[in-house]
Design a protein around this motif. Structure first.
Motif, PDB file in Angstrom:
ATOM      1  N   ARG A   1       0.815   4.712  -2.686  1.00 29.67           N
ATOM      2  CA  ARG A   1       1.279   6.051  -2.313  1.00 29.67           C
ATOM      3  C   ARG A   1       2.505   6.472  -3.122  1.00 29.67           C
ATOM      4  NH1 ARG A   1       0.362   6.310   4.294  1.00 29.67           N
ATOM      5  NH2 ARG A   1      -1.740   5.367   4.264  1.00 29.67           N
ATOM      6  N   GLU A   2       2.840   5.640  -4.093  1.00 30.60           N
ATOM      7  CA  GLU A   2       3.869   5.956  -5.101  1.00 30.60           C
ATOM      8  C   GLU A   2       5.219   6.283  -4.462  1.00 30.60           C
ATOM      9  OE1 GLU A   2       2.221   8.986  -7.592  1.00 30.60           O
ATOM     10  OE2 GLU A   2       0.834   7.590  -8.555  1.00 30.60           O
ATOM     11  N   ARG A   3       5.603   5.471  -3.487  1.00 34.94           N
ATOM     12  CA  ARG A   3       6.901   5.666  -2.854  1.00 34.94           C
ATOM     13  C   ARG A   3       7.960   4.723  -3.426  1.00 34.94           C
ATOM     14  NH1 ARG A   3       5.857   8.688   1.768  1.00 34.94           N
ATOM     15  NH2 ARG A   3       8.088   9.166   1.692  1.00 34.94           N
TER      16      ARG A   3
ATOM     17  N   GLU B   1       0.841  -1.202   0.000  1.00 34.50           N
ATOM     18  CA  GLU B   1       0.000   0.000   0.000  1.00 34.50           C
ATOM     19  C   GLU B   1       0.873   1.248   0.000  1.00 34.50           C
ATOM     20  OE1 GLU B   1      -3.199   2.332   2.925  1.00 34.50           O
ATOM     21  OE2 GLU B   1      -2.241   0.468   3.585  1.00 34.50           O
ATOM     22  N   TRP B   2       1.860   1.274   0.867  1.00 30.26           N
ATOM     23  CA  TRP B   2       2.759   2.438   0.949  1.00 30.26           C
ATOM     24  C   TRP B   2       3.611   2.567  -0.310  1.00 30.26           C
ATOM     25  CZ3 TRP B   2       8.129   2.483   0.866  1.00 30.26           C
ATOM     26  CH2 TRP B   2       8.745   3.694   1.208  1.00 30.26           C
TER      27      TRP B   2
ATOM     28  N   THR C   1       7.247   2.352  -6.582  1.00 28.04           N
ATOM     29  CA  THR C   1       6.123   1.862  -7.385  1.00 28.04           C
ATOM     30  C   THR C   1       6.384   0.560  -8.133  1.00 28.04           C
ATOM     31  OG1 THR C   1       6.856   3.323  -9.168  1.00 28.04           O
ATOM     32  CG2 THR C   1       5.118   4.131  -7.716  1.00 28.04           C
TER      33      THR C   1
END
Length: 563
Positions: free
Chosen positions: A516-518, A511-512, A520
């Motif tokens: 949240r595109e951290r 999810e992170w 990807t």
């Protein structure tokens, strides 16, 4: 017969094969082929009367392994431990990260699910479950490309949940032990407002596969009674195909089943497929290490290069049983010869290795029969292998003398008995080795192999499967709390609950990372590596170690490492 009838028929053998599909269509013209990937297929071929396998050149390599649910330990404590805090999951569920698994999917491939339980309902009463593929239920429409079982969609589940008796409309549910239901609740159960308990990823959606029971001919081959719950490798591969192609959302897959069959180097067809899947972006696989460390089902022997004296291996058949399959693997380039002696003193001598040779022996002083399959070179490890298939084994102490024919390096050999759940009686080695007792498919290099620890103390649980692999590769990867974990049906422990907790943690990380595109383009192999980097390590212990791998799960510290 159509493909569905062939797949379900006990007259057809199941073969998971890595082969070019175009090259085998003529060989299996009277069967059925399900494509999984370009060179991975599930073949269903009519078997000869009384035969497990119709084609001798595949016999020793591709008989499907059978897997059992990794069992729980049940606790009566009224104060379960806070596994979410101990594993570093609870801190990342709170601000500032506030991770919940929202937008991700947890897939549980197991015994099914009690979908009407409140742990799997959204606030509006609809289902958290996107779909259930019940491989045992053939009353409805199967998934595309997988022509058996019944697919129950979220819409169908929601319709059932709105009725007074949901299970009369959608009849799929978990088996009495609720193995799959408990694992799903630990990984992704919704928070219970009355007790405060919740899963690791409480807002993740769920995909569920209820595995099909193994065919009778395979149970007979492995000496497993009809009442014993177990699953075929082919159906696990099909389940992975289903969940991995169902949606493009970040996916964390849980496998809470295990077996001791295989080379213990992670080379089974299922494990090789897992390794491929975990190279995809946004997909992680978590496996339980098994509970076999103190079951006395593994023996390891060794020869030095200057020693040619035989080694005596003894095992005790303590209770009457229909049979069991014991396997031997010898390290290369060493060569061995074996002699087997029954409790009555009858001997089978000069058991050596040949190109896929199968010989059946009968004993004069008992009803025991023994089929020995020998393999001069395992197709993946190159090792010599022998499979001892006992039927009606005599009670008492059996002996095997292992004699080295050529020893060029320190020469190791290993014997394995089936996991406890696949034995209908008790058989153990007298001088057993608790190491190299991980169960497949946890030995797949890219899955997160999870052993069980006590929680706050981080002490490995004594029964938790131990590494390393036979080739020395490090497994397990990490440990996780596996004692007194709360579920809607009680408090459980073991490596399967520990793996479920880790599967939920992987969902939070995805999810992170992706939503949240951290990070990807993260894949399952990278998730495993980052969990290893962030694991808790006691200063007094050496890492890696065979009990807990590289340390204990600490999801909060994983974010410190990447941040």
């Amino acid at each position: 017969m159509d493909c569905k009838e062939i797949i379900l028929s006990d007259m057809y053998a199941d073969l998971p094969l890595f082969l070019n599909r175009s090259s085998i269509r003529n060989d299996f013209a009277d069967g059925c082929i399900i494509p999984i990937e370009d060179d991975l297929v599930l073949v269903y071929q009519k078997r000869l009367s009384g035969s497990v396998f119709p084609i001798s050149r595949y016999r020793s390599f591709y008989i499907p392994n059978l897997y059992a649910p990794v069992p729980f330990t049940i606790s009566t404590t009224t104060f379960p431990r806070n596994a979410l805090e101990d594993s570093g999951i609870a801190p990342v569920q709170r601000p500032p990260l506030s991770l919940s698994g929202l937008g991700t999917i947890v897939a549980v491939i197991d015994t099914g699910i009690d979908y009407a339980n409140v742990a799997f309902l959204n606030e509006d009463g609809t289902s958290k479950i996107l779909a259930v593929w019940d491989q045992n239920d053939n009353t409805g429409t199967p998934p595309p490309g997988l022509p058996y079982g019944t697919l129950y969609t979220k819409q169908m589940l929601d319709t059932a949940l709105s009725a007074p008796e949901p299970y009369t409309i959608v009849p799929t549910r978990d088996l009495p032990g609720r193995h799959g239901t408990n694992l799903a609740a630990i990984a992704a159960g919704k928070e219970n407002i009355n007790t405060g308990s919740r899963g690791a990823a409480p807002l993740a959606s769920l995909l569920i596969v209820k595995l099909k029971s193994a065919k009778p001919y395979l149970k007979t081959y492995y000496g497993i009674e009809d009442s014993v719950l177990c699953y075929e490798e082919s159906d696990l591969i099909a389940a992975l195909k289903f969940v991995s192609s169902y949606t493009a959302a970040p996916l964390s897959i849980l496998l809470g089943v295990g077996t001791s069959y295989g080379d213990h180097n992670g080379n089974s067809v299922l494990e090789r497929y897992i390794n491929r899947l975990t190279l995809r972006n946004n997909l992680s696989v978590t496996c339980a290490a098994g509970n076999e460390a103190i079951a006395r089902h593994h023996y390891r022997g060794a020869f030095q290069s200057n020693s040619l004296e035989p080694v005596s291996v003894e095992f005790n058949v303590e209770t009457q049983m229909p049979g069991f399959l014991m396997q031997f693997h010898g390290s290369i380039p060493n060569r061995f010869s074996l002699l087997l002696r029954s409790p009555a003193g009858e001997e089978i001598s000069n058991i050596s290795f040949d190109l896929d040779r199968s010989t059946t022996y009968t004993f004069i002083y008992s009803d025991t029969s023994l089929t020995i399959d020998s393999v001069i070179s395992d197709p993946y490890s190159g090792e010599e292998a022998i499979y001892f298939n006992f039927k009606n084994p005599s009670i008492g102490i059996w002996q095997i003398l292992v004699t080295p024919l050529e020893i060029y390096t320190p020469g190791y050999f290993d014997f394995w008995l089936p996991v406890t759940e696949l034995l209908s009686g008790t058989v153990t080695f007298l001088n057993a080795d608790p190491y190299i007792t991980l169960t497949a498919p946890s030995m797949a290099s890219n899955c997160i192999c999870v052993s069980a620890a006590s929680g706050t103390e981080g002490i490995p649980l004594p029964y938790s499967g131990r590494g390393y692999l036979k080739n020395g590769s490090v497994k397990p990867d990490i440990s996780a709390p596996g004692l007194e974990i709360e579920t809607p049906f009680g408090t459980v422990g073991g490596t399967a609950p520990a793996a479920a907790l880790t599967c939920g943690a992987a969902s939070l990380f995805l999810e992170w990372a992706t939503l949240r595109e951290r990070l990807t383009l993260v894949n399952g192999a990278e998730v495993k590596a980052l969990f290893i980097r962030g694991a808790k390590r006691e200063k007094s212990l050496a890492y890696p170690n065979p009990e807990s791998g590289f340390g204990e799960l600490d999801l909060e510290n994983v974010f410190r490492v990447v941040g």
